[in-house]
Design an enzyme around this catalytic site. Structure first.
Site, PDB file in Angstrom:
ATOM      1  N   LEU A  11       0.867  -1.184   0.000  1.00  0.00           N
ATOM      2  CA  LEU A  11       0.000   0.000   0.000  1.00  0.00           C
ATOM      3  C   LEU A  11       0.898   1.226   0.000  1.00  0.00           C
ATOM      4  O   LEU A  11       1.762   1.364   0.874  1.00  0.00           O
ATOM      5  CB  LEU A  11      -0.875  -0.022   1.260  1.00  0.00           C
ATOM      6  N   TYR A  22      -3.064 -17.313  14.966  1.00  0.00           N
ATOM      7  CA  TYR A  22      -3.212 -15.961  15.522  1.00  0.00           C
ATOM      8  C   TYR A  22      -2.069 -15.677  16.494  1.00  0.00           C
ATOM      9  O   TYR A  22      -1.338 -14.702  16.336  1.00  0.00           O
ATOM     10  CB  TYR A  22      -4.568 -15.887  16.223  1.00  0.00           C
TER      11      TYR A  22
END
Ligand code: NAD
Ligand code: UDP
Ligand code: UDP
Length: 320
Positions: A67, A149
């Site tokens: 990004l 996670y």
């Protein structure tokens, strides 16, 4: 706000439960907010009231992809947080935490932005030390169903500290303990949302295992304040720092309290415990008290009251 003090703040996961509240508070402080989210567990509803604000912008983007934007500060929150959601596509969960962290750290390196990582008490795994302090290294099963996670968040912390060591970057790592409040998703699978929705529907309250496992629940506004306070610390303060409410409660007592506060007749039912479910969890927040002057201000009962009202409204709209 004076233009020179206004910051461009990037919030990844900004359409989620914690992220949307953070975006709202940053806008209230007069900052420009870029919310980046792929809407996996976040929703447009969460940020609907922010969209008309000219200082708010939202981009649908998956942070596992690069990004290129400008920012002064980055809050990296993108990642599903509920076990049901992070175990739905475990490989993607690891990618969000690891590839996502690399991309956001790369962005911070290029722009010189301060970057804060939303880490988790899960880095402590099923802890043998109680309450948990930041210098405890944790007990995590690296191959269990929670590892996508826990281990990925641990790896993200490693990346943050290695980027700092290699590139002298201003990083902040917050270890967030269980947080609850309005804008949790009704089918998110987390204990507070499950119990409140079950209680309001008059359905059985599902206690996984005996119910004597403990958690410490922090109201979302307190958490957001802690994250913002951490971002404001000097460049030499990195954390990791625990953010959470040290008021510990068993799952069974939480269920009883929610039944009491909703006035529900729901019975309690016991179901099989999830694999590797941590037995106990309570933050030692002395570091946050000393370094940030921060501690939670909303007691469990008051926070639950606001959360119950939120779910009542959702129910009235046919959404829960
Ligand atoms: P949430 O699931 O409501 O929010 C996560 C947001 O990230 C969602 O809006 C989701 O759509 C977005 N997202 C997921 N994958 C993405 C991707 N690849 N690219 C862009 N956006 C993506 O969860 P939350 O409770 O608001 O948690 C926010 C952060 O805080 C997470 O990083 C979580 O691990 C951390 N945290 C939360 C808690 C808690 O109790 N709420 C506890 C510990 C840590
Ligand atoms: N990156 C990004 N936005 C930026 C700068 C970098 O998404 O503004 C990504 C880029 O794709 C790269 C990653 O962040 O893969 C890590 O960047 P870094 O500069 O550390 O590594 P390098 O580019 O040398 O691989
Ligand atoms: N839990 C439960 N019933 C539910 C959902 C969760 O008893 O319907 C338990 C779960 O087993 C765990 C605790 O509540 O011991 C907190 O679960 P949650 O998924 O909210 O968070 P985490 O385990 O990640 O702390």
């Amino acid at each position: 706000m004076q233009y020179s003090l206004r910051k461009k703040v990037l919030v990844t996961g900004g359409a989620g439960f914690v992220g949307s509240r953070l975006c709202e508070r940053l806008l209230q402080e007069g900052h420009e907010v870029l919310c980046v989210d792929n809407f996996f567990t976040g929703s447009r509803d969460n940020i609907r009231d922010l969209v008309p604000n000219p200082l708010f912008e939202v981009v649908r983007h998956d942070i596992t992809q690069p990004l290129y934007v400008e920012a002064d500060e980055i809050y990296n929150l993108a990642c599903p947080a509920s076990p049901v959601h992070y175990q739905f596509d475990p490989v993607q969960t690891t990618k969000v935490c690891v590839h996502g962290a690399i991309n956001m750290l790369g962005l911070a390196k290029r722009t010189g932005a301060r970057i804060l990582q939303a880490s988790t008490s899960e880095v402590y795994g099923d802890p043998e030390v109680h309450p948990q302090k930041e210098d405890y290294w944790g007990r995590v099963n690296p191959v269990g169903p929670r590892a996508c996670y826990d281990e990925a968040k641990r790896c993200a912390e490693t990346l943050f500290f290695d980027y700092r060591r290699q590139h002298t970057m201003p990083i902040k790592v917050a270890r967030i303990f269980n947080t609850y409040g309005p804008r949790m998703q009704p089918r998110d699978g987390r204990v507070v949302s499950n119990f409140v929705v079950q209680a309001l529907q008059g359905q059985p309250i599902t206690i996984y295992g005996s119910g004597d496992q403990t958690r410490s629940f922090c109201y979302v506004d307190d958490m957001v304040q802690g994250l913002m306070d951490l971002m404001k610390t000097d460049d030499d303060f990195t954390g990791p720092i625990n953010l959470g409410n040290p008021q510990e409660v068993s799952v069974l007592d939480l269920a009883r309290q929610i039944i009491r506060q909703t006035g529900s007749n729901s019975p309690l039912v016991h179901e099989d415990p999830p694999e590797d479910d941590p037995r106990q969890r309570r933050p030692d927040i002395s570091l946050a008290r000393d370094e940030l002057g921060w501690q939670p201000t909303v007691p469990l009962e008051a926070g639950l009251e606001r959360t119950i009202s939120w779910f009542r409204e959702l129910r009235a709209r046919g959404l829960a």
